[in-house]
Design an enzyme around this catalytic site. Structure first.
Site, PDB file in Angstrom:
ATOM      1  CD  GLN A  35      -8.402  -1.677   0.036  1.00  0.00           C
ATOM      2  OE1 GLN A  35      -7.235  -2.071  -0.018  1.00  0.00           O
ATOM      3  NE2 GLN A  35      -8.937  -1.123   1.111  1.00  0.00           N
ATOM      4  NE  ARG A  36      -3.579  -2.675   1.682  1.00  0.00           N
ATOM      5  CZ  ARG A  36      -4.004  -3.917   1.462  1.00  0.00           C
ATOM      6  NH1 ARG A  36      -5.077  -4.143   0.761  1.00  0.00           N
ATOM      7  NH2 ARG A  36      -3.340  -4.949   1.942  1.00  0.00           N
TER       8      ARG A  36
ATOM      9  CE  LYS B 256       1.742  -7.964  -2.384  1.00  0.00           C
ATOM     10  NZ  LYS B 256       1.473  -7.360  -1.068  1.00  0.00           N
TER      11      LYS B 256
ATOM     12  N   GLY C 122       0.802  -1.218   0.000  1.00  0.00           N
ATOM     13  CA  GLY C 122       0.000   0.000   0.000  1.00  0.00           C
ATOM     14  C   GLY C 122       0.837   1.270   0.000  1.00  0.00           C
TER      15      GLY C 122
ATOM     16  CG  ASN D  41       6.152  -6.978   9.513  1.00  0.00           C
ATOM     17  OD1 ASN D  41       7.169  -7.119  10.177  1.00  0.00           O
ATOM     18  ND2 ASN D  41       6.149  -7.037   8.174  1.00  0.00           N
TER      19      ASN D  41
ATOM     20  CB  CYS E 224      -3.285  -4.496   7.359  1.00  0.00           C
ATOM     21  SG  CYS E 224      -1.876  -3.568   7.886  1.00  0.00           S
TER      22      CYS E 224
END
Lengths: 74, 275
Positions: free
Chosen positions: B71-72, B85, B40, B130, B186
């Site tokens: 979503q983010r 990623k 995010g 984290n 989260c």
């Protein structure tokens, strides 16, 4: 002496947003929050009058204590 | 200070700024930023730093794209689900700006490798999700004299602090990790996507202004943001003489791993640092 406690983020939803407390001389950040029912593990950082303060700091009349929970997502 | 015609055109809106100009753009092109976490916070930071022409950008993440990330984590698309990623992010950054060098790092940062990963970069952005990673990054950056931007978000709230050698570090404010189980993850608590976007872009802005040497960084000030009330609050701090990593009697002399995934999307093994 009078101290204003302001809670932020989730704390203000769970407890209150801002409240003035009448407390004895020598009251510390930790003891005031303890007596307010806010558990030690629920907050992560505290500021007195906008400056970082640790939990053992003694409060003075007219102080504003701002309390923040841990925010660690990313 | 040679630019190609393409560079002059691409970066013209940067160069037009009095505080940037050709000199500043050259600084950006010659600089390097490491983004830890392509989530995010890392997504907007990566896109804007690539767009701005930061010459070398490292992007670290050992996770794979999941549907619930989209979503983010706006650098990843639906077609990227299940891709690494770091690889997905690097592809978008290269498409956005082929003139920058993007280095994807598909590793989990731990005490054993963080020093070698961060050492060649001018500025580090902590976009992890984290507390063990946030403390590890802080300690490694402080010990290595690396400027970095801390960021943390949850629900509608965010906080960020910038460290440069001599200023207050993350651990000056937060000496220890919050006790295990006291902070929701989260995944449990939720996060409004734009909160991540706004905070990640503030972190990118810190990196750009550090490289350019302009304005005022968020050093010795914790910026707290509430997107329910659209409140931004800067809280003053200073180096803590009792800080275990930058104080007078240091007890942390090398990066250490912590056993507490406090805000990870997945409940992984306790000893792992989950980026």
């Amino acid at each position: 002496m009078k101290v204003t406690v302001k809670l932020f983020a989730t704390l203000k939803k769970d407890y209150f947003e801002s409240r003035e407390f009448d407390c004895a001389d020598g009251t510390t950040v930790r003891s005031l929050l303890d007596s307010s029912g806010i558990k030690d593990r629920e907050y992560h950082i505290t500021f007195v009058n906008g400056r970082h303060a640790d939990r053992n700091e003694k409060l003075k009349d007219g102080d504003t204590l701002s309390v923040f929970p841990a925010v660690g997502g990313g | 200070m040679d630019f190609t015609e393409e560079q002059v055109e691409r970066y013209s809106r940067n160069i037009l700024l009095d505080d940037v100009g050709g000199t500043g753009q050259r600084k950006l092109l010659d600089s390097s930023v490491l983004i830890i976490g392509a989530g995010g916070l890392g997504s907007p930071a990566a896109l804007y730093l690539a767009a701005a022409g930061v010459g070398t950008i490292g992007i670290v993440d050992d996770d794979h794209v999941e549907l619930s990330n989209l979503q983010r984590q706006v650098i990843h698309f639906t077609s990227d689900i299940s891709r690494p990623k770091a690889e997905s992010a690097a592809e978008k950054m290269r498409l956005l700006n082929p003139g920058v060098t993007v280095i994807p790092v598909m590793e989990r940062l731990m005490a054993g490798n963080i020093v070698s990963v961060i050492k060649d970069y001018d500025f580090i952005i902590d976009g992890t999700d984290n507390f063990p990673s946030k403390f590890l990054i802080n300690d490694a950056c402080v010990l290595g004299g690396k400027p970095f931007s801390h960021g943390g978000i949850l629900r509608f709230y965010g906080q960020t602090l910038t460290y440069v050698p001599g200023s207050a570090c993350y651990r000056c404010l937060f000496q220890t990790l919050p006790p295990r189980g006291t902070v929701p993850s989260c995944g449990e608590a939720g996060i409004l996507g734009v909160v991540a976007g706004i905070l990640g872009m503030i972190q990118a802005s810190e990196a750009l202004r550090y490289i350019l040497g302009i304005g005022e960084l968020l050093t010795n000030r914790l910026l707290y943001m509430d997107q329910l009330t659209v409140e931004f609050r800067k809280l003053n701090t200073k180096p803590n003489p009792n800080c275990p990593v930058c104080g007078e009697n240091r007890t942390i002399l090398e990066p250490v791993d912590y056993e507490q995934p406090a805000c990870s999307l997945k409940e992984g093994p306790a000893a792992k640092v989950n980026l």
